[in-house]
Design an enzyme around this catalytic site. Structure first.
Site, PDB file in Angstrom:
ATOM      1  N   GLU A  85       0.887  -1.163   0.000  1.00  0.00           N
ATOM      2  CA  GLU A  85       0.000   0.000   0.000  1.00  0.00           C
ATOM      3  C   GLU A  85       0.920   1.207   0.000  1.00  0.00           C
ATOM      4  O   GLU A  85       1.305   1.714   1.041  1.00  0.00           O
ATOM      5  CB  GLU A  85      -0.927  -0.021   1.220  1.00  0.00           C
ATOM      6  CG  GLU A  85      -2.109   0.920   1.085  1.00  0.00           C
ATOM      7  CD  GLU A  85      -1.761   2.347   1.444  1.00  0.00           C
ATOM      8  OE1 GLU A  85      -1.175   3.056   0.586  1.00  0.00           O
ATOM      9  OE2 GLU A  85      -2.060   2.756   2.570  1.00  0.00           O
ATOM     10  N   GLU A  89       5.261  11.380  -1.603  1.00  0.00           N
ATOM     11  CA  GLU A  89       6.115  10.525  -0.760  1.00  0.00           C
ATOM     12  C   GLU A  89       6.851   9.453  -1.561  1.00  0.00           C
ATOM     13  O   GLU A  89       7.655   8.717  -1.007  1.00  0.00           O
ATOM     14  CB  GLU A  89       5.344   9.883   0.405  1.00  0.00           C
ATOM     15  CG  GLU A  89       4.873  10.902   1.431  1.00  0.00           C
ATOM     16  CD  GLU A  89       4.259  10.272   2.667  1.00  0.00           C
ATOM     17  OE1 GLU A  89       3.768   9.125   2.582  1.00  0.00           O
ATOM     18  OE2 GLU A  89       4.284  10.919   3.720  1.00  0.00           O
TER      19      GLU A  89
END
EC number: 2.1.1.319
Length: 348
Positions: A132, A141
């Protein structure tokens, strides 16, 4: 392998950059994992995709990239995987070890602390990668980089990645009240002019929930990635879009979201989910980019533009995004309402 093992981290945190340390430290606290676990769209999609493909998971070696509390590792182990390796840099992996033992998967799950690039896996190759990895605007990110590293170094030929397809979408939105509140505040702060803050506010995208009825244009797919073939260099992209106004309204900016698709057995509909305003809530919400100006649109007016996305040069987990657009308005006063402009944004 008969025992869940979390040894000292394979990565010395003090040797990481300050931004990298901050990123991994943010996942140490249980709160962020609680939010993700309680996101039922997210968590049940992974569980359902694994159950749908349990024949493919049976007796397979699985790598869970960024395993967190170990929930995906335990889903995989419960539904037939021969062995699962979970890798995470944050200290939450110590709790994952306790959870794995508590739930009876110590003989099926090995947990390794460190960056994936630094750990030594107990198997030379894996059959399936689960992760995930998605961030706000999908790519914030930049954890997809790590998944692609895992694919290139550890995945057997013909192996599976869960999920394996993803796409970014956008549409125009009316958000006049909130935009005005955010910008007008700086015009008079306790009697002082703080207007130099306005460009800084516009420069920063907002992650928030957008109501469906605030979307007032058609949507467009910005880009699509296939994790089986995409390269890290592809994640810096330039893409054109076209939106058409669906009603007479102000268009204050664009709202973006992403869709996710998992592999599926032949003949079966894949498990998928969307994080858009039209879909059930997820913790990713949506990402809003306010335009430098407000567009006074009539039904059928168009916005054609280009979005450029690249990692920030100081911190590659942040994103530089530039949106240029041409708004063409019809009608008697169409020329006066038409606009051509651009905005630069930093997701950090």
């Amino acid at each position: 392998m008969s025992k869940t093992a979390v040894k000292d981290s394979a990565t010395e945190k003090t040797k990481l950059s300050e931004s990298e340390q901050h990123y991994f430290n943010s996942y140490d606290h249980y709160g962020i994992h609680e939010e993700m676990l309680q996101d039922t769209v997210r968590t049940l999609s992974y569980r359902n995709a694994i159950i749908q493909n349990k024949d493919l998971f049976k007796d397979k070696i699985v790598l869970d990239v960024g395993c967190g509390t170990g929930i995906l590792s335990m889903f995989a182990a419960k539904h037939g995987a021969k062995h699962v390796i979970g890798v995470d840099m944050s200290s939450i992996i110590e709790m994952a070890k306790e959870l794995v033992e508590l739930n009876g998967f110590s003989d099926k799950i090995t947990l390794l602390r460190g960056k994936l690039e630094d750990v030594h896996l107990p198997f030379p190759k894996v059959d399936i990668i689960i992760s995930e990895w998605m961030g706000y605007f999908l790519l914030y990110e930049s954890m997809m980089d790590t998944v692609l590293y895992a694919r290139d170094h550890y995945l057997v030929e013909g192996g599976l990645i869960f999920p394996d397809k993803c796409s970014i979408h956008l549409a125009g939105l009316e958000d006049s009240q909130y935009k005005d509140e955010k910008l007008n505040y700086w015009q008079d702060v306790y009697g002082f002019d703080y207007s130099p803050f306005v460009p800084l506010v516009l420069h920063e995208p907002i992650v928030d929930t957008v109501e469906r009825n605030n979307v007032n244009t058609t949507s467009d797919k910005l880009i699509e990635f296939d994790l089986n073939t995409v390269k890290i260099s592809d994640l810096a992209f330039k893409s054109n879009f076209k939106l058409t106004a669906k009603r007479q309204d102000m268009i204050n900016g664009i709202v973006t979201w992403f869709d996710i698709v998992f592999p599926a057995p032949k003949g079966k509909r894949p498990v998928e989910f969307s994080t858009g305003p039209h879909a059930p809530y997820t913790h990713w919400k949506q990402t809003i980019f306010y335009f430098p100006d407000d567009l006074d649109a009539e039904t059928g007016d168009t916005i054609e533009g280009e979005l450029v996305c690249s990692p920030n040069e100081k911190n590659n987990r942040d994103l530089n995004i530039k949106i240029s657009y041409k708004f063409e308005s019809n009608g008697i006063d169409g020329n006066s309402r038409s606009r051509k402009n651009e905005g630069s944004y930093l997701m950090h």
